[in-house]
Design a protein around this motif. Structure first.
Motif, short mmCIF file in Angstrom:
data_model
loop_
_atom_site.label_atom_id
_atom_site.label_comp_id
_atom_site.label_asym_id
_atom_site.label_seq_id
_atom_site.Cartn_x
_atom_site.Cartn_y
_atom_site.Cartn_z
N ASP A 55 104.28 -28.95 79.47
CA ASP A 55 103.02 -29.67 79.64
C ASP A 55 101.93 -29.11 78.73
O ASP A 55 101.11 -29.87 78.19
N GLN A 56 101.92 -27.80 78.54
CA GLN A 56 100.93 -27.20 77.66
C GLN A 56 101.17 -27.60 76.20
O GLN A 56 100.22 -27.89 75.47
N LEU A 57 102.43 -27.64 75.79
CA LEU A 57 102.71 -28.09 74.43
C LEU A 57 102.40 -29.58 74.30
O LEU A 57 101.93 -30.02 73.24
N ALA A 58 102.61 -30.34 75.35
CA ALA A 58 102.26 -31.76 75.33
C ALA A 58 100.76 -31.94 75.15
O ALA A 58 100.30 -32.88 74.49
N ALA A 59 99.96 -31.03 75.72
CA ALA A 59 98.51 -31.10 75.57
C ALA A 59 98.12 -30.88 74.11
O ALA A 59 97.22 -31.54 73.58
N PHE A 114 103.49 -36.09 81.59
CA PHE A 114 103.21 -34.66 81.58
C PHE A 114 101.98 -34.37 82.45
O PHE A 114 101.06 -35.20 82.52
N ASP A 115 101.95 -33.22 83.09
CA ASP A 115 100.86 -32.86 84.00
C ASP A 115 99.59 -32.56 83.20
O ASP A 115 99.53 -31.53 82.51
N PRO A 116 98.56 -33.41 83.27
CA PRO A 116 97.36 -33.20 82.45
C PRO A 116 96.56 -31.99 82.86
O PRO A 116 95.75 -31.49 82.06
N ARG A 117 96.75 -31.47 84.06
CA ARG A 117 96.02 -30.28 84.49
C ARG A 117 96.37 -29.07 83.64
O ARG A 117 95.59 -28.12 83.52
N GLN A 118 97.55 -29.11 83.02
CA GLN A 118 97.96 -28.01 82.16
C GLN A 118 97.16 -27.97 80.86
O GLN A 118 97.19 -26.97 80.15
N SER A 119 96.45 -29.05 80.53
CA SER A 119 95.61 -29.02 79.33
C SER A 119 94.49 -28.00 79.49
O SER A 119 94.14 -27.29 78.54
N ILE A 120 93.94 -27.90 80.68
CA ILE A 120 92.90 -26.91 80.95
C ILE A 120 93.49 -25.51 80.90
O ILE A 120 92.90 -24.59 80.32
N SER A 121 94.67 -25.34 81.49
CA SER A 121 95.34 -24.04 81.44
C SER A 121 95.62 -23.62 80.01
O SER A 121 95.51 -22.44 79.66
#
Length: 260
Positions: A112-116, A198-205
């Motif tokens: 998810d972070q790489l997707a961000a 993908f979990d968008p909350r991982q963009s903040i992480s």
């Protein structure tokens, strides 16, 4: 007579150059998409000659899987290349090209972070930020030399051209996207990743992790050209309810990528 016609032509030209971005922002864009796409293709070819391409099967599978899921939401065929480079960086270019450094793959904690990251970079392309910057540069400097200079990226003018495409750091010149462009790419990117499942909350992480990675040392290249700060995180948090709705719709539709 000519003096009367010229202002009318200028007004007509400016009107035709005003377009609207995916977020509804007015833009000054007058270069044909085909021309800017050609710039992206030439720049990507130059990078593949300058930088070693990774043969790591796992890295390539992960990058391809995530990029495919995201770009399916945009349409078109995209080329994805993993470059053997320790710096945590990634980029996307007009002409549907995506580059990911091995350093970025090592930095992220999950798909998810790489997707961000990839969603953010694709957002720049969808919003025609390269065209907007090149159009502004040409409007100020006149002439088309800067476009022709893509073929010689090591020259001063070629480095400037690379910078306009958003990859100038690769050739020793930093031309960061504006705060407006960054905010726009953040919103487009986080919506794209959510629509893909993908979990968008991982963009903040991700952005929090990138900032921590830069503390006490030279800022990582990705943050040099993609500034991360409290404003970015706050904007993502404010937009998150809308994005989570897209994520829930994607999950309900069976979009559950398993790239890692």
């Amino acid at each position: 007579m000519f003096n009367k016609i010229l202002p009318a032509l200028v007004i007509s030209f400016l009107a035709s150059a005003c377009v609207t971005s995916p977020t509804g922002r007015k833009q000054f864009v007058f270069l044909p998409d085909t021309q800017v796409n050609q710039m992206g293709l030439q720049a990507f070819d130059a990078l593949k000659k300058e930088k070693p391409v990774s043969n790591n099967a796992q890295y390539n599978q992960i990058a391809q899987c995530i990029a495919k899921a995201i770009t399916q939401e945009t349409g078109g065929s995209w080329e994805v290349v993993v470059f053997e480079d320790a710096s945590p960086n990634a980029f996307a270019l007009p002409g549907n090209k995506i580059g990911v450094h091995t350093g970025m793959l090592k930095l992220v904690d999950n798909q998810d972070q790489l997707a961000a990251v990839i969603g953010h970079e694709v957002g720049h392309v969808l919003a025609k930020h390269s065209n907007e910057r090149a159009s502004q540069e040409l409007a100020v400097n006149e002439g088309m030399n800067i476009i022709q200079a893509i073929g010689a990226p090591q020259t001063a003018l070629g480095q400037t051209a690379m910078g306009l495409l958003g990859i100038g750091a690769q050739f020793g010149i930093l031309m960061p996207y504006s705060r407006v462009h960054e905010s726009e790419a953040d919103i487009i990117g986080v919506d794209l990743m959510a629509k893909a499942g993908f979990d968008p909350r991982q963009s903040i992480s991700l952005w929090q992790k990138m900032e921590r990675a830069s503390q006490g040392q030279q800022p990582v290249e990705f943050l040099s050209t993609h500034p991360s700060n409290e404003t970015r995180i706050r904007d993502l948090e404010q937009h998150m309810p809308q994005t989570l709705a897209l994520f829930q719709q994607a999950q309900a539709a069976g979009k559950q990528p398993h790239c890692i």
